[in-house]
Design a protein around this motif. Structure first.
Motif, PDB file in Angstrom:
ATOM      1  N   LEU C  15     -39.619  49.149  97.744  1.00 43.35           N
ATOM      2  CA  LEU C  15     -40.031  47.953  98.485  1.00 43.35           C
ATOM      3  C   LEU C  15     -39.556  48.060  99.929  1.00 43.35           C
ATOM      4  O   LEU C  15     -40.308  47.775 100.873  1.00 43.35           O
ATOM      5  CB  LEU C  15     -39.470  46.695  97.822  1.00 43.35           C
ATOM      6  N   ALA C  16     -38.338  48.534 100.104  1.00 44.74           N
ATOM      7  CA  ALA C  16     -37.797  48.700 101.450  1.00 44.74           C
ATOM      8  C   ALA C  16     -38.673  49.677 102.253  1.00 44.74           C
ATOM      9  O   ALA C  16     -39.073  49.393 103.378  1.00 44.74           O
ATOM     10  CB  ALA C  16     -36.360  49.195 101.387  1.00 44.74           C
ATOM     11  N   ALA C  17     -38.996  50.790 101.627  1.00 41.66           N
ATOM     12  CA  ALA C  17     -39.819  51.799 102.319  1.00 41.66           C
ATOM     13  C   ALA C  17     -41.160  51.203 102.737  1.00 41.66           C
ATOM     14  O   ALA C  17     -41.717  51.547 103.780  1.00 41.66           O
ATOM     15  CB  ALA C  17     -40.035  52.996 101.409  1.00 41.66           C
ATOM     16  N   LEU C  18     -41.674  50.283 101.921  1.00 41.95           N
ATOM     17  CA  LEU C  18     -42.961  49.657 102.231  1.00 41.95           C
ATOM     18  C   LEU C  18     -42.782  48.483 103.184  1.00 41.95           C
ATOM     19  O   LEU C  18     -43.766  47.889 103.644  1.00 41.95           O
ATOM     20  CB  LEU C  18     -43.635  49.178 100.943  1.00 41.95           C
ATOM     21  N   GLY C  19     -41.542  48.142 103.474  1.00 44.10           N
ATOM     22  CA  GLY C  19     -41.282  47.042 104.387  1.00 44.10           C
ATOM     23  C   GLY C  19     -41.759  45.704 103.858  1.00 44.10           C
ATOM     24  O   GLY C  19     -42.186  44.838 104.630  1.00 44.10           O
ATOM     25  N   VAL C  20     -41.748  45.555 102.546  1.00 39.62           N
ATOM     26  CA  VAL C  20     -42.106  44.244 101.981  1.00 39.62           C
ATOM     27  C   VAL C  20     -40.949  43.765 101.125  1.00 39.62           C
ATOM     28  O   VAL C  20     -40.145  44.574 100.653  1.00 39.62           O
ATOM     29  CB  VAL C  20     -43.387  44.320 101.122  1.00 39.62           C
ATOM     30  N   LYS C  21     -40.876  42.446 100.905  1.00 37.56           N
ATOM     31  CA  LYS C  21     -39.726  41.970 100.144  1.00 37.56           C
ATOM     32  C   LYS C  21     -40.033  41.895  98.657  1.00 37.56           C
ATOM     33  O   LYS C  21     -39.136  41.954  97.829  1.00 37.56           O
ATOM     34  CB  LYS C  21     -39.230  40.627 100.676  1.00 37.56           C
ATOM     35  N   ASP C  22     -41.307  41.767  98.312  1.00 39.62           N
ATOM     36  CA  ASP C  22     -41.645  41.798  96.896  1.00 39.62           C
ATOM     37  C   ASP C  22     -43.070  42.323  96.703  1.00 39.62           C
ATOM     38  O   ASP C  22     -43.797  42.534  97.682  1.00 39.62           O
ATOM     39  CB  ASP C  22     -41.498  40.409  96.280  1.00 39.62           C
ATOM     40  N   ILE C  23     -43.440  42.496  95.454  1.00 38.20           N
ATOM     41  CA  ILE C  23     -44.749  43.078  95.158  1.00 38.20           C
ATOM     42  C   ILE C  23     -45.868  42.106  95.506  1.00 38.20           C
ATOM     43  O   ILE C  23     -46.955  42.500  95.915  1.00 38.20           O
ATOM     44  CB  ILE C  23     -44.787  43.521  93.682  1.00 38.20           C
ATOM     45  N   GLU C  24     -45.567  40.834  95.424  1.00 31.77           N
ATOM     46  CA  GLU C  24     -46.536  39.811  95.806  1.00 31.77           C
ATOM     47  C   GLU C  24     -47.187  40.164  97.142  1.00 31.77           C
ATOM     48  O   GLU C  24     -48.398  40.014  97.317  1.00 31.77           O
ATOM     49  CB  GLU C  24     -45.826  38.460  95.883  1.00 31.77           C
TER      50      GLU C  24
ATOM     51  N   GLY D 348     -48.687  52.919  93.627  1.00 30.83           N
ATOM     52  CA  GLY D 348     -49.875  53.303  94.396  1.00 30.83           C
ATOM     53  C   GLY D 348     -49.624  53.158  95.884  1.00 30.83           C
ATOM     54  O   GLY D 348     -49.971  54.044  96.675  1.00 30.83           O
ATOM     55  N   ASN D 349     -48.999  52.064  96.256  1.00 31.68           N
ATOM     56  CA  ASN D 349     -48.746  51.829  97.677  1.00 31.68           C
ATOM     57  C   ASN D 349     -47.645  52.726  98.228  1.00 31.68           C
ATOM     58  O   ASN D 349     -47.718  53.207  99.351  1.00 31.68           O
ATOM     59  CB  ASN D 349     -48.393  50.351  97.905  1.00 31.68           C
ATOM     60  N   TYR D 350     -46.617  52.970  97.415  1.00 31.80           N
ATOM     61  CA  TYR D 350     -45.527  53.837  97.867  1.00 31.80           C
ATOM     62  C   TYR D 350     -46.057  55.244  98.115  1.00 31.80           C
ATOM     63  O   TYR D 350     -45.719  55.886  99.112  1.00 31.80           O
ATOM     64  CB  TYR D 350     -44.425  53.855  96.802  1.00 31.80           C
ATOM     65  N   LEU D 351     -46.926  55.693  97.255  1.00 30.15           N
ATOM     66  CA  LEU D 351     -47.490  57.033  97.422  1.00 30.15           C
ATOM     67  C   LEU D 351     -48.396  57.061  98.656  1.00 30.15           C
ATOM     68  O   LEU D 351     -48.331  57.976  99.478  1.00 30.15           O
ATOM     69  CB  LEU D 351     -48.263  57.439  96.165  1.00 30.15           C
TER      70      LEU D 351
END
Ligand SMILES: Cc1ncc(COP(=O)(O)O)c(C=O)c1O
Ligand SMILES: Cc1ncc(COP(=O)(O)O)c(C=O)c1O
Lengths: 435, 476, 435, 476
Positions: C15-24, D348-351
């Motif tokens: 989640l951190a790598a994606l810069g989001v706090k949750d999957i929502e 999917g998004n992490y990849l």
């Protein structure tokens, strides 16, 4: 012959290549007078479907519920254990003497050794023994090596599994060590250490089992720091929950970890101790090393202790051990993880207390006041016929102790595991309904 | 096999601490209410033991398994170890709940089926060996040896002959023989084999005196040669009231051909995991029942006699192996077992023929199921080890190497009866090609293997820097 | 979630790598108004031991002896089939579109195609269909491609499996082909081919099953050489013993070869025909070729017929088919060999005759005079209550035909296999004892 | 995996003719006396089919299996195919005799357990999808599509609307969609996707007329993108009395997030072998139940209504897959299934994040469980195929390639929720390294794979010289 790989065509070519007309010609070195006459009188061949039909006809029933433990415990085996351990790469391979072709097995032994050390709280462990009883005998033989000038006596708690004790006595009788048993306190069910420190320290070894055969958790408070203490554990789940035993050598059984009871064999014995004693250990040891390219690799090490190199000077004669059972335990532990086995351990302990309470409501008594883990000794004199009544319903109310121990006439050893957990109330109700 | 593109470390390199681990049963409030408050809990975290996800566990042990060689993928010509086909039928039957989950302390009749199988198996072993009785308990061959040497000591003790302290073994004996004798408190003395690779009566004579408790002889011996003087030797030992132990590891060259009980052996062990196809499992479990004559019966673990040595293991023996061995024996019958022996010998000789004149043969004597060659006069200092490791690149497990010890650079090859001709031919061709490489390209042989999951492993380093277990970062 | 591979630690890092706090935050593209509210009302999670306990409680009993066949046959599966087909390399791999990573599966399909061709006596075969019934429907669709200008009618023997017929009618109703059935001769149970050669030759296809649903082996003597004949076989063991059917397209089931009945699915349908029609075939085809080093290799070929390339112009829409079932049949056939399956076929045929004779002694009648293989139609009017009486003893006396066919009120379809062979006398005696 | 040192040909290269083959049952004279003399026997030898020994069979299929890649050894990132972990529990349960050997024509109560499982599974699928009913019979996804398109035609026919002959599909549709429509007698018309990779309402409009029978839309679509106009499109199609088919292959991005029944879909198929972990088995078996609303109910195969299309397959459906799917669903429960979706999307998004800016992304739109990249502007004419094959050498199965067709050189990557982070990281690292190789050492990429059991396979040659079966020497 069913498993022949030689087709009739090939057989002829091979005989021709050997320049003989039949196999008889290859048996010339065997003196005629010792040759067997006639056929072996052994039933078969049975084709597969007939053989399986015969086996199902032989099958009698199994109990619906069994409370029998006494050194071998019924636990649930998660499906991945059978699926993974059943791969032919594990099943049909040999002892990993050729490390380049056995890294799978070698890594597994390394993991097994690590798990044994972690759970027993010891520094190192070997790659397994036949079972817990022979592991104990080998541990005392090891004690003799460690402690050359000791009194030729081993003091053994009467809480030790009776079959372990008998096995130990057999081994000891050939090395001139006397086996002296220590009484249990009738009330607590704990071992009474009646010996002073000097006597303890002089002995070859002192052996305790905890939880002991009667289910009681020993405290070993009055066992000397400096004695060569050996701790035995037959219910490995106790290791997940209780403090490691304060002993110099830990031995026992990993059968509880994903290994079916199989009438008591094969199982997986373990042995763990301090690093400085490694060269005194019996059995196989796997170590981490490097290959010619400097990559991580594993191999059997300190083989100079073993019979195939040291022969009569070896630390043991053990050769084929229990690899596949060690694999099952290793996969089981990896799958469950610490939290997994600790949860099972908790549920086992709770379950035993649930039934103990339930039985006491029925007027039966828990014999010993000492704390127990998942097994306890029950006095059923209040309901003499109960064991047989339950048997008619295919419920086995534990192990009757009367034929095995004097003075325990109406006592039964009752083990409870997660297999009794989910339906605990229903099972107890059924028992109550029969009282 | 070849270098995996996936490097797999230990399971501990995958461990997490927060993941819950595998759940077996859900919660039962009524039971959980009985929590064991009276017990102290372990305070450490099991030295850092953690949890791995189920997916990672499946991957880890599947990948690891592919780094092993196994019989199901190719020839495993380990002399003396008898790596033969392990029938799938046996595995399927042994896994059935009724057979696998029985507890030895259950009352009859829950164990009727099991006892029926054990009794039949015992009878079959007696029939095949010619002994009077069989004890099923020993956990493996070496354990059978130990049981037998215990019995031999008890025998002499009962006669007041505690001075009989010597057990003789030929120099071809397996290491477990002297080791077992020693554990029973005997002194093991080694007798040199004759030029034919067998134990000659005349070589034995000097050792014959009243201190001799017995002799342990493998027959056919570990060179694959029948011990022609066996009977004469047995008589001489008996004349000293000594006892004769026959190591039955090579029983797949015996069945239906001769009976150890008829040639003067008093006691013998079987390796059910060799002769009777129970799997070796990467180092066990095995099963090592012993057969013996009535003179030794009172001393058996289960004799009930007060001269019995007592139990040598808890419970009834390796049931899991008994049921497999029973399936194998019933699938073949007496006639089939004899054919096993015949084809083991046919394969052994066919393979020997294919290598004769190419590899040095230390003993010219005719062999049965296995043959020992050596690395004598190989070019460019190529050793037995080099050949063994290079065979890996050709898709074979190496033969047994450097055993028996008396043979310098021994290469002990046993195809077993379950190797097809085309596989043996492939093995011979591989050997030819390796011997050619030894001449023309010795480097590739000396640096082999090149296609295994690892290259040649440094065993010395392993012993020098002992690393026997994983250490959690925090606990180191 | 049990099968998550993401530890709580990893989840946070991701989640951190994606810069989001949750999957929502990753679901932004899904309109709020379509988002589901609340929880899915689906029972679980059930831990493994509880789940298996629940499953065993659901299990009702199974018959002791079943004579039910009717298109799905109980045969013995040798132990190596399960052991080998269960390897994860077979089970958890995908359709072999990437040949370099699927040579195992590809060689298997090539072997399967070869076995189908050998046993049906045809030139080539495809890599399997869902099952026999859909294979038949696809065969008639293929006939339409082969024979563009034909009368839009398919003549089908009334001896065809009724569920196959119904499935065929469904498919045909959408391509405008009329399905006309041909009567059986009441006495012999064989198809009456009432059509002249011209009519036969003009039709899109003519479909016979042999042995037919009522067990009778058809001779097809009066089926025109030039008609587009399709032969159906549901009991594959008949192929091992009887002459191949003289047909242009052979379809049917390989379920008998090591595939458990599983309530009728999954099984392994097959389709075989002449080489010149290969481009008209539906389904997967595997061919032998070479790799870049000139070594033998295998791959999917003529994919230009398939939906993933041809889309609406494809010879069929089939994608995922029955790979693992084809594997089981292939291993089974390799293990048994020709002699093995021919021996089973003989024993099946003998066993059926043994029981037929036995039933006739009891006054029951074999309905049709035409020859049968391992299945026959029995008239039980002599003992009306027999079927139910046997059912009480958990013996199922075949399939009652009364609800399925007019005029077959007291008739039962009886299949005998090697599973009834070894204990045939005992089973028959038990039946006799109840008459 | 790497080049095996053992080359394995077909089983037919091992065949002998004299060996007896496997024996299942012994002889029974009483039964053999009833030999079928009335039947003519096949005169040929089954075109030369022979016998192989059991040992050879075990070796052959074990060796062959090792030439396959499988999920249990590594990541299988096939977009759209959803190659996720297949639980061992499901395999163990499905193999139990009671479940596996039941005959559909047995009378009750022998099938009580089976019907109980099927009913529960049906209810769970209804709950997860929001449809009114479910038909379990279809054998796979494409078969479910076929059943549905049949039902759509029957629907229009019942209304006398046989002129409704057009089924619309976006250009991102899976090949089975148009192929199924065609088999049902429809004409499939393709609609171009918009620049965002979704089907825009304005692009659909020109196709809307009275001939439209329905539309088939995958959602999220095969680019991994949610079809934002889905509901609007569905309303427009319904306005024409057309029907909306939703392809449910990507249901692992749907569960617990939205219900197809709520967004205007009339009918949909599941692939139990994708979403619900039944194994792909090297090409099946699958299972493709369909869910539909009451407007379509009369036309369902099992409706009993005289407007029913009739059965689309013999028997009750793919039971062997039902029991596995049931085990999976019960092991997770509703909450677990939602987490499946969440983690599939997280992975999917992490990849995607790990590869963004390295590989060309044809559509900038946010994706859910999978992402499509292309080989556009790769150096040295490296193609999608080259990258796919080179990934093999790094221990991965290639992604789905060249699909969807509208995307030039598509690389469609779906990790699924059962891939651990460390494996995805390893995949991204492998991609980085391959892209580096593409610059510096393109040859090694173009000639990949180098470590599989074969090198790059010549598929053109296979089609040119058709060799589809083994021929016995004598019959050629
Ligand atoms: C000749 C011989 N004797 C004894 C043994 C020991 O048997 P086990 O490994 O079953 O203890 C072996 C096994 O390698 C052997 O080859
Ligand atoms: C989007 C999509 N639709 C339909 C199908 C066809 O499903 P099946 O292969 O089960 O017939 C697939 C399978 O690849 C798919 O990915």
């Amino acid at each position: 012959m069913r498993y022949t790989a030689i087709t009739p065509e090939a057989r002829q070519e091979m005989l021709a290549a050997l320049g003989v007309k039949d196999i008889e010609a290859l048996l010339a070195t065997i003196p005629a007078e010792v040759r067997m006459r006639g056929e072996l009188d052994i039933a078969g061949p049975l084709p597969e479907a007939d053989l399986r039909a015969r086996l199902s006809r032989m099958q009698s029933k199994a109990p619906r519920h069994s409370f029998v433990g006494a050194g071998l415990y019924s636990h649930y085996t998660p499906s991945p254990v059978d699926a993974l351990a059943g791969r032919s790469e594990w099943v049909t391979s040999y002892t990993p003497y050729q490390p380049e072709l056995a890294q799978g097995t070698l890594v597994m032994y390394y993991e097994f050794q690590s798990y044994v050390a972690m759970l027993t709280g010891q520094e190192i462990a070997n790659g397994g023994m036949y079972d817990g009883s022979t592991a104990l005998a080998e541990a005392v033989l090891m004690a003799m090596r460690v402690k050359a000038k000791s009194d030729p006596v081993v003091y053994v708690s009467s809480g030790l599994h009776p079959e372990y004790l008998a096995t130990l006595e057999t081994y000891m009788s050939f090395v001139g060590i006397e086996v002296v048993t220590l009484e249990l306190d009738a009330a607590t069910g704990r071992t009474k250490m009646g010996l002073d420190k000097a006597t303890q320290d002089a002995a070859t070894a002192i052996v305790y089992q905890s939880p002991n055969f009667f289910g009681v958790v020993e405290d070993m408070a009055d066992v000397s720091e400096d004695a060569l203490s050996i701790g035995v554990t037959t219910e490995a789940f106790a290791l997940a929950m209780l403090e490691p035993l304060p002993v110099k050598i830990a031995v026992g059984e990993f059968q509880s970890f994903g290994i079916p009871i199989q009438l008591g064999g094969p199982t997986a014995g373990f042995m763990a101790t301090k690093k400085s004693w490694v060269r005194k250990l019996p059995g196989r040891l796997v170590g981490k090393t490097l290959d010619a390219d400097g990559e991580e690799a594993y191999c059997i090490t300190l083989a100079t202790r073993e019979q195939f190199i040291r022969r009569e000077k070896a630390t043991s004669n053990i050769c084929t051990s229990s690899g596949l059972m060690c694999l099952r335990a290793t996969i089981y532990l990896s799958l469950m993880g610490r939290k997994g086995i600790q949860e099972i351990a908790e549920k086992n302990a709770s379950c035993a207390r649930f039934f103990a309470k339930g039985f006491e409501k029925l007027g039966l008594k828990v014999v010993h006041s000492g704390p127990f883990f998942n097994e306890f000794t029950l006095d059923a004199s209040a309901h003499p016929g109960l064991y047989d009544k339950l048997l008619k319903r295919d419920i086995v109310l534990g192990l009757p102790l009367k034929d095995r121990f004097a003075g325990r006439d109406h006592q039964y050893l009752i083990a409870c595991t997660e297999l009794h957990y989910s339906d605990a109330e229903t099972i107890l109700q059924e028992i109550e309904s029969l009282v | 096999m070849s270098k995996p593109t996936i490097k797999e470390k230990t399971v501990f390199d995958l461990v997490g601490q927060e993941h819950p681990g595998f759940a077996v049963v859900g919660d039962n409030a009524a039971v959980d209410a009985c929590r064991a408050e009276d017990l102290p809990r372990r305070q450490d975290n099991c030295q850092g033991m953690g949890q791995v996800t189920e997916v990672d566990v499946v991957r880890h042990y599947t990948r690891l398994s592919t780094f092993n060689f196994d019989i199901d993928r190719g020839m495993y010509p380990l002399g003396s170890c008898t790596m033969k086909h392990n029938p799938k039928l046996n595995e399927a039957v042994a896994a059935e709940s009724y057979w696998a989950n029985a507890h030895p302390y259950w009352p009859e009749p829950y164990l009727d089926g099991h006892h029926h199988i054990i009794d039949e198996l015992r009878q079959d072993l007696i029939e095949a060996s010619g002994f009077d009785q069989v004890c099923m308990t020993p956990a493996a061959g070496a354990h059978g040896e130990l049981t037998a040497t215990f019995m031999i000591r008890a025998y002499h003790h009962a006669k007041g002959n505690d001075h009989k302290k010597i057990i003789l073994t030929p120099d071809t004996a397996h290491g477990t023989n002297p080791a077992s004798a020693a554990m029973a408190g005997f002194k093991a003395k080694q007798i040199p084999s004759g030029p034919g690779g067998t134990l000659r009566f005349e070589d034995l004579e000097p050792f014959l005196d009243d201190k001799v408790a017995g002799i342990m002889v493998t027959n056919p011996n570990t060179l694959g040669i029948y011990e022609t003087d066996f009977k004469r030797i047995a008589d001489a030992i008996h004349a000293l009231d000594g006892l004769v132990y026959m190591d039955g590891a090579n029983f797949n060259a015996v069945m239906g051909i001769f009976k150890p009980g008829d040639i003067g052996a008093d006691v013998m062990h079987w390796n059910l995991h060799k002769t009777f196809t129970t799997p070796h499992g990467g180092g066990g479990p095995g099963s090592g029942p012993i057969g013996y004559n009535n003179n030794l019966a009172p001393f058996a673990p289960d004799s009930g006699d007060d001269r019995s040595i007592g139990p040598i293991k808890a419970y009834l023996g390796q049931w899991g192996m008994f049921i497999r061995a029973w399936c194998y024996i019933r699938s073949l019958g007496g006639q089939g077992l004899k054919e096993v022996t015949e084809e083991a010998i046919l394969n052994g000789n066919y393979l020997r023929k294919g290598l004769e004149g190419k590899l040095h043969l230390p003993f010219p004597t005719a062999t049965l199921h296995e043959t020992v060659f050596t690395d004598k006069d190989l070019p460019n200092h190529i050793s037995t080890k080099d050949i063994a490791k290079r065979l890996i690149d050709y898709g074979f497990h190496p033969p047994t190497t450097y055993f028996p010890i008396l043979v310098q650079g021994a290469l002990m090859i046993e195809p077993t009866e379950t190797e097809p001709k085309h596989e043996i031919d492939r093995f011979i061709a591989a050997m030819d090609s390796i011997l050619k490489e030894a001449e023309e390209n010795p480097e590739i042989v000396k640096t082999a293997p090149h296609t295994a999951s690892v290259s040649r492993v440094d065993e010395t380093l392993a012993a020098r820097n002992l690393d026997l277990r994983w250490q959690a970062p925090e606990t180191t």
